[in-house]
Motif scaffolding. Sequence first.
Motif, short mmCIF file in Angstrom:
data_model
loop_
_atom_site.label_atom_id
_atom_site.label_comp_id
_atom_site.label_asym_id
_atom_site.label_seq_id
_atom_site.Cartn_x
_atom_site.Cartn_y
_atom_site.Cartn_z
N ARG A 99 0.81 -1.22 0.00
CA ARG A 99 0.00 0.00 0.00
C ARG A 99 0.85 1.27 0.00
N SER A 100 2.13 1.17 0.41
CA SER A 100 3.01 2.35 0.46
C SER A 100 3.91 2.47 -0.76
N ARG A 101 3.91 1.48 -1.63
CA ARG A 101 4.85 1.49 -2.75
C ARG A 101 4.51 2.55 -3.79
N ALA A 102 3.22 2.85 -3.96
CA ALA A 102 2.83 3.90 -4.92
C ALA A 102 3.38 5.25 -4.47
N GLN A 103 3.31 5.52 -3.16
CA GLN A 103 3.85 6.76 -2.63
C GLN A 103 5.36 6.81 -2.80
N LEU A 104 6.03 5.67 -2.56
CA LEU A 104 7.49 5.60 -2.72
C LEU A 104 7.87 5.83 -4.19
N TYR A 105 7.08 5.31 -5.10
CA TYR A 105 7.35 5.51 -6.52
C TYR A 105 7.28 7.00 -6.88
N ARG A 106 6.27 7.69 -6.35
CA ARG A 106 6.13 9.13 -6.62
C ARG A 106 7.29 9.92 -6.03
N LEU A 107 7.71 9.54 -4.81
CA LEU A 107 8.87 10.21 -4.18
C LEU A 107 10.13 10.01 -5.01
N ARG A 108 10.31 8.80 -5.49
CA ARG A 108 11.50 8.50 -6.29
C ARG A 108 11.48 9.31 -7.60
N LYS A 109 10.31 9.42 -8.21
CA LYS A 109 10.17 10.17 -9.47
C LYS A 109 10.48 11.65 -9.26
N TRP A 110 9.94 12.25 -8.20
CA TRP A 110 10.19 13.66 -7.94
C TRP A 110 11.62 13.91 -7.49
N GLN A 111 12.21 12.93 -6.82
CA GLN A 111 13.62 13.07 -6.42
C GLN A 111 14.52 13.18 -7.64
N LYS A 112 14.25 12.36 -8.66
CA LYS A 112 15.04 12.41 -9.90
C LYS A 112 14.85 13.75 -10.60
N ARG A 113 13.64 14.28 -10.57
CA ARG A 113 13.39 15.57 -11.21
C ARG A 113 14.07 16.71 -10.48
N ILE A 114 14.08 16.65 -9.16
CA ILE A 114 14.68 17.72 -8.36
C ILE A 114 16.19 17.75 -8.52
N ARG A 115 16.83 16.58 -8.67
CA ARG A 115 18.29 16.51 -8.79
C ARG A 115 18.78 17.27 -10.01
N VAL A 116 17.97 17.31 -11.08
CA VAL A 116 18.34 18.04 -12.28
C VAL A 116 17.36 19.20 -12.41
N SER A 117 17.79 20.39 -11.95
CA SER A 117 16.86 21.51 -11.82
C SER A 117 16.91 22.50 -12.98
N ASN A 118 18.00 22.53 -13.76
CA ASN A 118 18.09 23.49 -14.87
C ASN A 118 18.79 22.85 -16.08
N SER A 119 18.89 23.62 -17.16
CA SER A 119 19.45 23.07 -18.40
C SER A 119 20.93 22.72 -18.28
N ALA A 120 21.68 23.51 -17.50
CA ALA A 120 23.11 23.23 -17.33
C ALA A 120 23.33 21.90 -16.64
N GLU A 121 22.55 21.66 -15.57
CA GLU A 121 22.67 20.38 -14.86
C GLU A 121 22.19 19.23 -15.73
N ARG A 122 21.17 19.48 -16.54
CA ARG A 122 20.67 18.43 -17.44
C ARG A 122 21.72 18.06 -18.46
N ASN A 123 22.39 19.08 -19.00
CA ASN A 123 23.48 18.84 -19.96
C ASN A 123 24.60 18.03 -19.32
N LEU A 124 25.00 18.42 -18.11
CA LEU A 124 26.08 17.73 -17.42
C LEU A 124 25.69 16.30 -17.07
N SER A 125 24.44 16.11 -16.63
CA SER A 125 23.97 14.77 -16.30
C SER A 125 23.98 13.86 -17.51
N GLN A 126 23.52 14.37 -18.63
CA GLN A 126 23.49 13.59 -19.87
C GLN A 126 24.91 13.25 -20.32
#
Length: 312
Positions: A99-126
């Motif tokens: 019952r808690s895995r759906a919430q964990l999935y959403r947290l994991r998804k937003w965590q990945k989005r937060i780690r790359v916050s702008n175009s420069a970081e996205r470029n570097l990550s890629q």
Amino acid sequence: MGEKDKRKWIDEITRCPECGSTHLVRDYERGELVCMDCGLVIDESYIDQGPEWRAFDSEQRDSRTRTGAPMTYTIHDKGLSTEISWKNKDSYGKNIPTRSRAQLYRLRKWQKRIRVSNSAERNLSQALQELERMSSNLGLPKDVRETAAVIYRKAVKENMIRGRSIEGVVAASIYAACRMLGIPRTLEEISTVTRIKKREIGRVYRIMSRTLKLNIYPTKPEDYIDRFCSKLKLSGEVKKKAYEIIKMARERDIISGRGPTGVAAAAIYIAAILMGERRTQREVAEVAGVTEVTIRNRYKELAEKLNLPVEV
């Protein structure tokens, strides 16, 4: 007393130098070694060495570790941000309820989005993901990957990325790192793990070397002998003979101005013939990333000028 001698003295001390008390306490929160009778602070930079835990497999080592992973330049945020593991387990190692895995999935998804916050970081990550992929395919060690990541970050600061493909700059960074650390890979080898042609990689590398003022020495034929012989499954005697041939050629100034991979390939070809482990010019050429014509020209040149007992 030097710092090393002082530290040894501190570690061995069992009695207070002021009052002679043996009631000494190590306060790891403040990093102090204190006498509880007179209050003397014997050392104010005491380090908690911790117990020497034994681990017999990777699972035990991970469970007993007390710190996170070291800082690395191969991750765009240097590995300092929090990462939610893909394992559906809590901090105690227990499975997370369904019952808690759906919430964990959403947290994991937003965590990945937060780690790359702008175009420069996205470029570097890629770019660093691409660097990791190329390095893995080439079988490069960790220190080469770290050096290549540092070179790429410097190239970004110098605005070298504008107008060039990320893949091309990453490939040039890997080539430069390999040469700096004495683990050379040819442009041909690097071009096989990317979509960029070797001529473009070489051009970007030359611009990068001038702009970043990289202290890189020219590669030597000896740098390629071990790897080429291993790929051709040749014995240590052939390696030794190839080194001798290159040494004699250098003493007589035969290889000056010649491509190091071509010279190394020709030396291995001759050494294999002399030691009775013959390989064809095609086999050697495929491993070295040069043409058969190059090997034939270098082979004839070395055999004639060094008076080697092989057919020319």
